[in-house]
Design a protein around this motif. Structure first.
Motif, PDB file in Angstrom:
ATOM      1  N   ALA A   1       0.834  -1.196   0.000  1.00  0.00           N
ATOM      2  CA  ALA A   1       0.000   0.000   0.000  1.00  0.00           C
ATOM      3  C   ALA A   1       0.881   1.263   0.000  1.00  0.00           C
ATOM      4  O   ALA A   1       0.642   2.207  -0.750  1.00  0.00           O
ATOM      5  N   ARG A   2       1.932   1.226   0.823  1.00  0.00           N
ATOM      6  CA  ARG A   2       2.799   2.400   0.969  1.00  0.00           C
ATOM      7  C   ARG A   2       3.605   2.661  -0.299  1.00  0.00           C
ATOM      8  O   ARG A   2       3.881   3.810  -0.644  1.00  0.00           O
ATOM      9  N   LEU A   3       3.998   1.603  -1.021  1.00  0.00           N
ATOM     10  CA  LEU A   3       4.935   1.744  -2.144  1.00  0.00           C
ATOM     11  C   LEU A   3       4.261   1.583  -3.505  1.00  0.00           C
ATOM     12  O   LEU A   3       4.950   1.397  -4.517  1.00  0.00           O
ATOM     13  N   ARG A   4       2.952   1.671  -3.518  1.00  0.00           N
ATOM     14  CA  ARG A   4       2.209   1.520  -4.774  1.00  0.00           C
ATOM     15  C   ARG A   4       2.751   2.473  -5.840  1.00  0.00           C
ATOM     16  O   ARG A   4       2.937   3.653  -5.592  1.00  0.00           O
ATOM     17  N   GLY A   5       3.042   1.910  -7.005  1.00  0.00           N
ATOM     18  CA  GLY A   5       3.563   2.739  -8.093  1.00  0.00           C
ATOM     19  C   GLY A   5       5.075   2.922  -8.052  1.00  0.00           C
ATOM     20  O   GLY A   5       5.658   3.476  -8.978  1.00  0.00           O
ATOM     21  N   ARG A   6       5.728   2.487  -6.945  1.00  0.00           N
ATOM     22  CA  ARG A   6       7.192   2.599  -6.838  1.00  0.00           C
ATOM     23  C   ARG A   6       7.857   1.236  -6.862  1.00  0.00           C
ATOM     24  O   ARG A   6       8.938   1.053  -7.421  1.00  0.00           O
ATOM     25  N   LEU A   7       7.220   0.274  -6.203  1.00  0.00           N
ATOM     26  CA  LEU A   7       7.799  -1.072  -6.102  1.00  0.00           C
ATOM     27  C   LEU A   7       6.648  -2.076  -6.151  1.00  0.00           C
ATOM     28  O   LEU A   7       5.684  -1.948  -5.405  1.00  0.00           O
ATOM     29  N   VAL A   8       6.784  -3.061  -7.040  1.00  0.00           N
ATOM     30  CA  VAL A   8       5.789  -4.135  -7.103  1.00  0.00           C
ATOM     31  C   VAL A   8       6.302  -5.280  -6.235  1.00  0.00           C
ATOM     32  O   VAL A   8       7.455  -5.694  -6.371  1.00  0.00           O
ATOM     33  N   ILE A   9       5.472  -5.754  -5.327  1.00  0.00           N
ATOM     34  CA  ILE A   9       5.896  -6.847  -4.444  1.00  0.00           C
ATOM     35  C   ILE A   9       5.068  -8.089  -4.748  1.00  0.00           C
ATOM     36  O   ILE A   9       3.842  -8.071  -4.644  1.00  0.00           O
ATOM     37  N   ASP A  10       5.751  -9.147  -5.146  1.00  0.00           N
ATOM     38  CA  ASP A  10       5.101 -10.449  -5.300  1.00  0.00           C
ATOM     39  C   ASP A  10       5.384 -11.248  -4.039  1.00  0.00           C
ATOM     40  O   ASP A  10       6.512 -11.244  -3.541  1.00  0.00           O
ATOM     41  N   TYR A  11       4.396 -11.933  -3.555  1.00  0.00           N
ATOM     42  CA  TYR A  11       4.517 -12.589  -2.250  1.00  0.00           C
ATOM     43  C   TYR A  11       4.120 -14.051  -2.352  1.00  0.00           C
ATOM     44  O   TYR A  11       3.035 -14.383  -2.827  1.00  0.00           O
ATOM     45  N   VAL A  12       5.012 -14.916  -1.937  1.00  0.00           N
ATOM     46  CA  VAL A  12       4.711 -16.346  -1.834  1.00  0.00           C
ATOM     47  C   VAL A  12       4.611 -16.663  -0.345  1.00  0.00           C
ATOM     48  O   VAL A  12       5.617 -16.689   0.358  1.00  0.00           O
ATOM     49  N   PRO A  13       3.396 -16.851   0.173  1.00  0.00           N
ATOM     50  CA  PRO A  13       3.259 -17.077   1.614  1.00  0.00           C
ATOM     51  C   PRO A  13       3.701 -18.485   2.029  1.00  0.00           C
ATOM     52  O   PRO A  13       3.956 -19.341   1.187  1.00  0.00           O
ATOM     53  N   ALA A  14       3.800 -18.660   3.337  1.00  0.00           N
ATOM     54  CA  ALA A  14       4.193 -19.964   3.907  1.00  0.00           C
ATOM     55  C   ALA A  14       2.999 -20.900   3.816  1.00  0.00           C
ATOM     56  O   ALA A  14       2.076 -20.793   4.609  1.00  0.00           O
ATOM     57  N   ASP A  15       3.012 -21.805   2.831  1.00  0.00           N
ATOM     58  CA  ASP A  15       1.769 -22.555   2.602  1.00  0.00           C
ATOM     59  C   ASP A  15       1.461 -23.579   3.692  1.00  0.00           C
ATOM     60  O   ASP A  15       0.313 -23.935   3.886  1.00  0.00           O
ATOM     61  N   TYR A  16       2.444 -24.032   4.448  1.00  0.00           N
ATOM     62  CA  TYR A  16       2.146 -24.971   5.539  1.00  0.00           C
ATOM     63  C   TYR A  16       1.264 -24.307   6.597  1.00  0.00           C
ATOM     64  O   TYR A  16       0.583 -24.978   7.344  1.00  0.00           O
ATOM     65  N   HIS A  17       1.338 -22.981   6.676  1.00  0.00           N
ATOM     66  CA  HIS A  17       0.543 -22.264   7.685  1.00  0.00           C
ATOM     67  C   HIS A  17      -0.710 -21.644   7.079  1.00  0.00           C
ATOM     68  O   HIS A  17      -1.384 -20.858   7.722  1.00  0.00           O
ATOM     69  N   GLY A  18      -0.996 -21.967   5.822  1.00  0.00           N
ATOM     70  CA  GLY A  18      -2.133 -21.338   5.148  1.00  0.00           C
ATOM     71  C   GLY A  18      -3.358 -22.241   5.146  1.00  0.00           C
ATOM     72  O   GLY A  18      -3.369 -23.325   5.745  1.00  0.00           O
TER      73      GLY A  18
END
Lengths: 363, 92
Positions: A213-230
């Motif tokens: 939210a803070r870096l919208r338009g400056r940095l794109v963040i792709d996130y792979v969460p910890a699937d064992y905890h999902g």
């Protein structure tokens, strides 16, 4: 007709100066002597473009360990492919980066083992690697290559996530991949040393959401969460045999980098069979393509074309059946047990088992 | 939104090329491939790094015989979405 793939991961070599304990290469590494030569790779790149591949990921091991890397990039560009170099930076010099620029390299993805030398060099198993990486990052910025930082996070370094985000901005990266370690290859062997705690996994999700939210338009963040905890599994490979394929250093063509852990599948070699034929006809690619192979609870699940039942290799590793629901899914009968085991792995105290250089005796 | 005097351009590492297997055009960016429809392709064909957004809209309005305000809204939405994903840069 089978829908063509979009992306190809070319594992040019399994050789690597680093020894990360979560390496996605198989436990049985391909020796340098078995690697394909420049001409074979160039022909496969042309076949891939003819098949419909648009994005080529040049990976390893460490792709910079290939002496013909510049020629391979030039061949891939000549074939019309978008070329992405996935590297630790070790083995890249200013002169080599300039040659890669001249050859048409489109993008660099630089791995981050930690945000300081103490952490990064301990994880990668190479003293001085972090300092070298920062120098390469500076040179990448000087040339102007678009840069993605790829931070692999686990129990030992998840506290460094805020600093990794700062580093991405400082190094001028356009993208940051926050990849919580996935348990395949060497990471599966190191689960007790790497598994994040549930609290860490939750905190990482919060930090990523805030940064996005803070870096919208400056940095794109792709996130792979910890699937064992999902609650739901990852949409692994966008679906088996659907959007991407891997080519191992010796030419073996795989639906994903861990596919050789599934017994009973026979993989064909791009040295012997045209890529288009492998994609369409190799029974290993058709084994889990689409949804016809599914059993319950996947078969009647409304999410079945959303995540395709999760990861086939993870189903193999955790359920003993590659056709089962990925146990990271709440609908799997094994899910409750997995959640408990994830807690136990996270509470365990284990030393790293580092991957060796191929050719050396495995640990 | 993008102002009429601002100049959009594709940054290094982003390009548009024909998809010779599937047909049509595709935008290639770091680790992403985006299929372009005819409208998206027509808009990006006008983005050359020197034309302002206003000029682009005027050219598209003339080419398609559509009201410029409508074009500005559609093209602005499309280019802003690309900008948010860092597939497009805008200079004043």
């Amino acid at each position: 007709m089978t829908r063509p793939p979009i992306a190809m991961l070319a594992e040019l070599t399994h050789r690597c100066p680093l020894a990360c304990p979560y390496c996605s290469n198989p436990l049985d590494l391909v020796r340098g002597a078995a690697e394909m030569g420049t001409e074979d790779w160039a022909r496969i790149f042309r076949e891939a473009a003819g098949l419909g591949v648009l994005q080529l990921h040049l990976s390893g091991g460490e792709p910079a360990a290939r002496r013909d890397l510049v020629d391979l990039v030039a061949a891939a560009r000549a074939a019309g492919l978008y070329t992405n170099l996935i590297t630790s930076g070790i083995g890249l010099t200013a002169a080599r980066l300039k040659a890669l620029d001249a050859a048409g390299l489109d993008h660099v993805q630089l791995s981050l083992q930690g945000t300081d030398a103490a952490m990064a060099d301990a994880i990668g198993g190479l003293e001085g690697a972090f300092a070298r990486k920062l120098e390469v990052a500076r040179q990448i910025g000087e040339i102007g290559f678009p840069l993605t930082l790829n931070a692999v996070l686990h129990r030992r370094n998840l506290h460094q996530l805020p600093r990794a985000i700062e580093m991405a901005l400082e190094l001028g990266a356009r993208r940051l991949e926050v990849a919580t370690v996935q348990f395949h290859g060497w990471a599966l062997r190191n689960r007790d040393a790497l598994m994040p705690t549930r609290e860490q996994a939750r905190e990482a999700g919060r930090i990523v959401a805030e940064a996005r939210a803070r870096l919208r338009g400056r940095l794109v963040i792709d996130y792979v969460p910890a699937d064992y905890h999902g609650d739901y599994p990852k949409r692994c490979m966008g679906g088996w045999g659907s959007t991407g394929l891997n080519v191992a250093p010796d030419g073996t063509v795989l639906p994903c980098h861990a596919a050789q852990t599934i017994p009973g599948l026979e993989f064909w070699s791009a040295r012997e069979v045209p890529l288009a034929r492998i994609w369409a006809e190799n029974p290993a690619f058709n084994a889990y393509r689409g949804t016809e192979w599914m059993a319950e609870p996947c078969r009647s699940c409304e999410r079945k074309t959303k995540d395709f039942g999760g990861c086939r290799c993870q189903a193999m590793a955790l359920a003993g059946d590659a056709g089962a629901t990925d146990p990271t899914c709440v609908k799997s009968p094994l899910h409750a047990d997995l959640a408990a085991r994830a807690g136990a792995h996270a509470a365990a105290d284990a030393a790293f088992v580092f991957r060796p250089a191929p050719g050396r005796v495995a640990v | 939104m993008i102002g009429p005097g601002e100049v959009p351009r594709l940054p290094r590492g982003v390009r548009v090329q024909p998809d010779r297997v599937r047909g049509g055009w595709v935008l290639l960016a770091p680790e992403r491939a985006v299929t372009l429809d005819a409208v998206g392709q027509a808009i990006l064909a006008e983005v050359d790094g020197s034309r302002s957004f206003g000029e682009i809209c005027a050219r598209l309005a003339a080419a398609f015989g559509a009201p410029e305000a409508q074009i500005a809204e559609d093209a602005g939405g499309f280019l802003s979405a690309l900008r948010e994903r860092l597939f497009l840069e805008v200079s004043p």
